[in-house]
Design an enzyme around this catalytic site. Sequence first.
Site: not given
Length: 275
Positions: A55, A57, A118, A167, A188, A218-219
């Site tokens: 990603e 960001k 996103k 998500e 997430n 994710e994360s």
Amino acid sequence: MTILDTIIARKREEVAHRKAAVSEAELRQAPLFGRAVNSARAALLAPGSSGVIAEYKRKSPSKGVINDRHSVTETTAGYVASGAAVLSVLTDEPFFGGTPADLQAARASNPTTPILRKDFVIDGYQLLEAKAWGADLVLLIAACLSPAEVRSLSQQAQELGLEVLLEVHDADELQRSLCETVDLVGVNNRNLKTFVTSIDTSLQLADQIPDQFVKVTESGLQDAATMVKLYTAGYRAFLIGEAFMKTNDPAAALTSLLADYQQQRTTCTQSSLTV
């Protein structure tokens, strides 16, 4: 109000302004609208795929500015050269510093790599934008959509040829929002209300996600050992941004992580075979 409530309220205003500025007909006439879509599902499940959704960001509400030094063109091209299977590009400007131009730049420099738009999708108009800007995949966040909205938006995306990443943050969101018109299910690990991150969230939900969907975590993914643990649990995709973007060389950080990940996976496999 939570930060998510604030973001969605702002997003509704933003979408209304965009609709007034650019018609749906204009979006459909954009040069990129008719292009063949690259499949994120196929890229993530291909033999030898890294499984990484890398990603781009610049900032986030919880972390502030993460990296405003590296261009989207340089970073995304570096990600692909380093082994990313899919790219993720933020297009929310007020809270994440992303723009439509970021997605378009990533598309121009990576024509055959699947790219996720996103953002906080709440309206079918945003799906048209995604297609017009060069995205292959869109994000639907269960926490800010009703089950009916998830179904409707995912069906609209499917009709446009776009794939959908749903998500979720807990079992309740998964059970009420999962439908056959999504392609990937992302868990997430960051609680959007408290911003506390724990991979236990992914581990707890792994077996509740049917195998017909590509499982994405994710994360909070910082190291190879965590990735191997999640891979063993059934996840085939890892969405990682901050761990790369906070470094001086995001592409090099991806290269290093993948080398360690492959080594640990090989070791884990060999250990299993000797048991």
